[in-house]
Design a protein around this motif. Structure first.
Motif, PDB file in Angstrom:
ATOM      1  N   GLU A  64       0.852  -1.190   0.000  1.00  8.98           N
ATOM      2  CA  GLU A  64       0.000   0.000   0.000  1.00  8.98           C
ATOM      3  C   GLU A  64       0.888   1.240   0.000  1.00  8.98           C
ATOM      4  O   GLU A  64       2.014   1.223   0.483  1.00  8.98           O
ATOM      5  N   VAL A  65       0.374   2.300  -0.599  1.00  7.14           N
ATOM      6  CA  VAL A  65       1.113   3.557  -0.729  1.00  7.14           C
ATOM      7  C   VAL A  65       0.767   4.427   0.476  1.00  7.14           C
ATOM      8  O   VAL A  65      -0.394   4.697   0.750  1.00  7.14           O
ATOM      9  N   CYS A  66       1.805   4.860   1.162  1.00 11.01           N
ATOM     10  CA  CYS A  66       1.639   5.697   2.339  1.00 11.01           C
ATOM     11  C   CYS A  66       2.232   7.080   2.079  1.00 11.01           C
ATOM     12  O   CYS A  66       3.164   7.239   1.279  1.00 11.01           O
TER      13      CYS A  66
ATOM     14  N   GLY B 251       4.692  14.964   2.694  1.00  8.45           N
ATOM     15  CA  GLY B 251       4.311  14.632   1.337  1.00  8.45           C
ATOM     16  C   GLY B 251       5.093  13.506   0.721  1.00  8.45           C
ATOM     17  O   GLY B 251       4.853  13.162  -0.434  1.00  8.45           O
ATOM     18  N   LYS B 252       6.036  12.928   1.412  1.00  7.11           N
ATOM     19  CA  LYS B 252       6.830  11.841   0.873  1.00  7.11           C
ATOM     20  C   LYS B 252       5.988  10.581   0.756  1.00  7.11           C
ATOM     21  O   LYS B 252       5.216  10.241   1.647  1.00  7.11           O
TER      22      LYS B 252
ATOM     23  N   SER C 199       6.727   2.477   8.770  1.00  4.25           N
ATOM     24  CA  SER C 199       6.881   3.883   8.417  1.00  4.25           C
ATOM     25  C   SER C 199       8.305   4.150   7.899  1.00  4.25           C
ATOM     26  O   SER C 199       9.264   3.591   8.403  1.00  4.25           O
ATOM     27  N   ALA C 200       8.372   4.989   6.893  1.00  2.00           N
ATOM     28  CA  ALA C 200       9.647   5.418   6.317  1.00  2.00           C
ATOM     29  C   ALA C 200       9.774   6.940   6.311  1.00  2.00           C
ATOM     30  O   ALA C 200      10.565   7.489   5.551  1.00  2.00           O
ATOM     31  N   CYS C 201       8.990   7.566   7.173  1.00  2.42           N
ATOM     32  CA  CYS C 201       9.028   9.035   7.211  1.00  2.42           C
ATOM     33  C   CYS C 201      10.272   9.526   7.956  1.00  2.42           C
ATOM     34  O   CYS C 201      10.791   8.844   8.836  1.00  2.42           O
TER      35      CYS C 201
END
Length: 289
Positions: A263-265, A270-271, A287-289
């Motif tokens: 899934e696109v997060c 906005g990343k 999470s990759a924020c």
């Protein structure tokens, strides 16, 4: 000539005629007379030579009642037939050729055409040289036969009034400043490439920018960032398939039974990143924020 003295006598008287004591000679004699004849002969020779030279000049210059040789005087001006050579500047209001021939201007150096005002100042100049053609003036225009403006240039702007401007050079066209045009199009089966090697490339339009490739792809390549920004509207990606092949994946946790689904997060900044798909959202877990 000799002046003689006469006396009158009456009949019956015998008077002795007096002797001519005084004799006067009137006229030019001697060397003066010979000099006078020589001068008259010299003047006659000069007159004959001048007359002969005049006849020779008239024959050589081809003088006739209409003009001089190929140069004829008409009511509209001067008419010159054939080729002519001018050693000094030529001043004329109008120069045109015959209806059945072209006008040819030839020079071993430069051909300079000047336009002057009432004070003699040069207001426009056209110079045709061996290496360049230069035009000096406040404005330069090229018109069609119908009077339509095809090209115009002045100190502030350059306007191309033709329906189409075509650049056939292999390197394309290079513009140091902005270009304003309603349509940019490549030839058939040729690629259209807009590039700024060392600076930015900006396309602005008050009612929108439309980019279309009827038989190929549209590619936008940048070494840094590509920003799609809209101030009041929205960004629409309308296609059967939208691919983001190089999105980063979340690094936390161990993927479960996702069967290759993600899934696109979206991060708060906005990343975009990918997270392993599950029964519920796994964006917080991976999470990759």
């Amino acid at each position: 000539m000799v002046r003689e003295q006469y006396t009158t006598t009456t009949q019956g008287t015998s008077l002795q005629r007096p002797d001519n004591e005084y004799v006067y000679k009137i006229g030019i004699y001697g060397w003066r007379k010979r000099c006078l004849y020589l001068l008259i002969l010299l003047l006659l020779i000069i007159l004959v030579v001048n007359f002969a030279l005049t006849i020779w000049v008239l024959r050589v210059m081809w003088f006739n009642p209409e003009g001089m040789g190929l140069l004829k005087v008409t009511k509209d001006g001067l008419r010159l037939e054939g080729e002519s050579e001018f050693l000094f500047p030529l001043y004329a209001k109008e120069i045109h050729s015959r209806t059945d021939s072209s006008l040819l201007l030839h020079s071993s150096q430069n051909i300079v055409v000047d336009a002057r005002d009432m004070n003699g100042n040069v207001t426009g100049r056209l110079t045709v040289g061996p290496k360049a053609v230069q035009a000096h003036g406040q404005q330069f225009e090229i018109l069609s036969n119908e009077g339509k403006m095809l090209f115009s240039a002045n100190e502030n702007e350059v306007v191309v009034g033709a329906d189409k401007l075509r650049v056939t050079g292999p390197e394309g066209a290079v513009f140091e400043h902005s270009v304003e045009t309603p349509h940019v199009k490549a030839d058939a089966f040729k690629q259209l490439r807009l590039e700024s090697p060392t600076r930015s490339l900006s396309m602005d339009a008050p009612k929108g920018v439309y980019i279309k490739a009827q038989a190929g792809n549209i590619e936008a390549t940048s070494q840094m960032d590509i920003v799609l920004h809209t101030s009041e509207g929205m960004l629409v990606l309308d296609s059967e398939t939208v691919r983001l092949p190089r999105l980063p994946r979340g690094s936390r946790g161990v993927p479960g039974n996702s069967q290759g689904l993600y899934e696109v997060c979206v991060c708060p900044d906005g990343k975009l990143y990918l997270s392993v798909a599950g029964e519920g959202s796994t964006c917080h877990e991976y999470s990759a924020c």
